[in-house]
Design a protein around this motif. Structure first.
Motif, PDB file in Angstrom:
ATOM      1  N   GLY A 274       0.812  -1.215   0.000  1.00  0.00           N
ATOM      2  CA  GLY A 274       0.000   0.000   0.000  1.00  0.00           C
ATOM      3  C   GLY A 274       0.842   1.259   0.000  1.00  0.00           C
ATOM      4  O   GLY A 274       0.553   2.222  -0.715  1.00  0.00           O
ATOM      5  N   PHE A 275       1.914   1.266   0.814  1.00  0.00           N
ATOM      6  CA  PHE A 275       2.817   2.413   0.829  1.00  0.00           C
ATOM      7  C   PHE A 275       3.484   2.599  -0.528  1.00  0.00           C
ATOM      8  O   PHE A 275       3.648   3.719  -1.005  1.00  0.00           O
ATOM      9  CB  PHE A 275       3.877   2.263   1.914  1.00  0.00           C
ATOM     10  CG  PHE A 275       3.371   2.543   3.300  1.00  0.00           C
ATOM     11  CD1 PHE A 275       2.429   3.519   3.537  1.00  0.00           C
ATOM     12  CD2 PHE A 275       3.851   1.818   4.371  1.00  0.00           C
ATOM     13  CE1 PHE A 275       1.967   3.785   4.809  1.00  0.00           C
ATOM     14  CE2 PHE A 275       3.401   2.065   5.649  1.00  0.00           C
ATOM     15  CZ  PHE A 275       2.459   3.048   5.873  1.00  0.00           C
ATOM     16  N   ALA A 276       3.896   1.507  -1.144  1.00  0.00           N
ATOM     17  CA  ALA A 276       4.550   1.603  -2.451  1.00  0.00           C
ATOM     18  C   ALA A 276       3.590   2.146  -3.498  1.00  0.00           C
ATOM     19  O   ALA A 276       3.967   2.997  -4.318  1.00  0.00           O
ATOM     20  CB  ALA A 276       5.079   0.225  -2.868  1.00  0.00           C
ATOM     21  N   VAL A 277       2.344   1.689  -3.475  1.00  0.00           N
ATOM     22  CA  VAL A 277       1.363   2.162  -4.458  1.00  0.00           C
ATOM     23  C   VAL A 277       1.069   3.636  -4.254  1.00  0.00           C
ATOM     24  O   VAL A 277       1.022   4.407  -5.220  1.00  0.00           O
ATOM     25  CB  VAL A 277       0.080   1.304  -4.381  1.00  0.00           C
ATOM     26  CG1 VAL A 277      -1.059   1.944  -5.148  1.00  0.00           C
ATOM     27  CG2 VAL A 277       0.352  -0.095  -4.908  1.00  0.00           C
ATOM     28  N   THR A 278       0.891   4.066  -3.010  1.00  0.00           N
ATOM     29  CA  THR A 278       0.609   5.487  -2.779  1.00  0.00           C
ATOM     30  C   THR A 278       1.803   6.353  -3.157  1.00  0.00           C
ATOM     31  O   THR A 278       1.626   7.453  -3.678  1.00  0.00           O
ATOM     32  CB  THR A 278       0.232   5.749  -1.308  1.00  0.00           C
ATOM     33  OG1 THR A 278       1.262   5.253  -0.462  1.00  0.00           O
ATOM     34  CG2 THR A 278      -1.088   5.098  -0.970  1.00  0.00           C
ATOM     35  N   ARG A 279       3.005   5.871  -2.926  1.00  0.00           N
ATOM     36  CA  ARG A 279       4.185   6.640  -3.314  1.00  0.00           C
ATOM     37  C   ARG A 279       4.268   6.767  -4.829  1.00  0.00           C
ATOM     38  O   ARG A 279       4.586   7.828  -5.370  1.00  0.00           O
ATOM     39  CB  ARG A 279       5.444   5.961  -2.765  1.00  0.00           C
ATOM     40  CG  ARG A 279       6.732   6.605  -3.204  1.00  0.00           C
ATOM     41  CD  ARG A 279       6.860   8.012  -2.762  1.00  0.00           C
ATOM     42  NE  ARG A 279       7.151   8.041  -1.351  1.00  0.00           N
ATOM     43  CZ  ARG A 279       7.405   9.137  -0.676  1.00  0.00           C
ATOM     44  NH1 ARG A 279       7.404  10.295  -1.287  1.00  0.00           N
ATOM     45  NH2 ARG A 279       7.635   9.086   0.595  1.00  0.00           N
ATOM     46  N   MET A 280       3.964   5.684  -5.532  1.00  0.00           N
ATOM     47  CA  MET A 280       4.005   5.735  -6.995  1.00  0.00           C
ATOM     48  C   MET A 280       2.907   6.653  -7.528  1.00  0.00           C
ATOM     49  O   MET A 280       3.098   7.334  -8.526  1.00  0.00           O
ATOM     50  CB  MET A 280       3.892   4.329  -7.566  1.00  0.00           C
ATOM     51  CG  MET A 280       5.157   3.532  -7.356  1.00  0.00           C
ATOM     52  SD  MET A 280       5.212   1.806  -7.882  1.00  0.00           S
ATOM     53  CE  MET A 280       3.869   1.546  -8.927  1.00  0.00           C
TER      54      MET A 280
END
Length: 126
Positions: free
Chosen positions: A116-122
Motif C-alpha cells: 500500500g505504501f509503495a502504491v501510494t508513493r508511486m
C-alpha cells in the motif's frame, strides 16, 4: 495590567520579522534541499526493506524447516512426493498453533501495508 505602550511595542516587534544578511542564501539552500530528488533515498530505504525481509524469511525457513530440508537432501533417493507430503504435514503441524498462525497473518499484513505504501508513493509521483 500591562501598559498600552509596552503592548504596542511588543506587537510591533513580533509583527516585523528580523532581517538577516544571509536570508537569501538560506532561502536558496532550503529551496535546493526541497527540490532535490528523493530517488536515491527511496532506493536505499526500499533496498534496506527488501534486505531485511529476505533476512527474516531466511531466518524463518532455517529455524522452522532446517531438519526437514536436511532430511530431504540426505535421503535424495527416496520418492520426492513422500518427502513433500512429510514437509507439508510438518508445515500443517506448525501452523496448527495459534502463535504460528498469528505470525503468518502478521507477515501477510505487513506485506500488504508495504504494498500500500509503495502504491501510494508511486501515485504521488505521477
Amino acid at each position: 495590567m500591562a501598559e498600552p505602550d509596552f503592548e504596542a511595542q511588543l506587537t510591533r516587534l513580533y509583527s516585523e520579522a528580523p532581517s538577516f544578511p544571509d536570508a537569501e542564501l538560506f532561502a536558496a539552500q532550503v529551496g535546493a534541499s526541497l527540490d532535490r530528488g528523493w530517488a536515491m533515498r527511496r532506493v536505499l530505504i526500499g533496498g534496506a526493506g527488501v534486505l531485511a525481509g529476505l533476512i527474516a524469511a531466511f531466518q524463518l525457513v532455517t529455524t522452522r524447516f532446517s531438519a526437514e530440508l536436511q532430511t530431504l537432501s540426505h535421503n535424495g533417493t527416496r520418492d520426492i512426493s513422500a518427502d513433500v507430503d512429510k514437509v507439508m504435514t510438518r508445515f500443517n503441524q506448525i501452523t496448527a498453533t495459534s502463535a504460528s498462525v498469528e505470525a503468518l497473518w502478521l507477515a501477510a499484513g505487513l506485506a500488504l501495508l508495504a504494498l500500500g505504501f509503495a502504491v501510494t508513493r508511486m501515485m504521488e509521483d505521477f
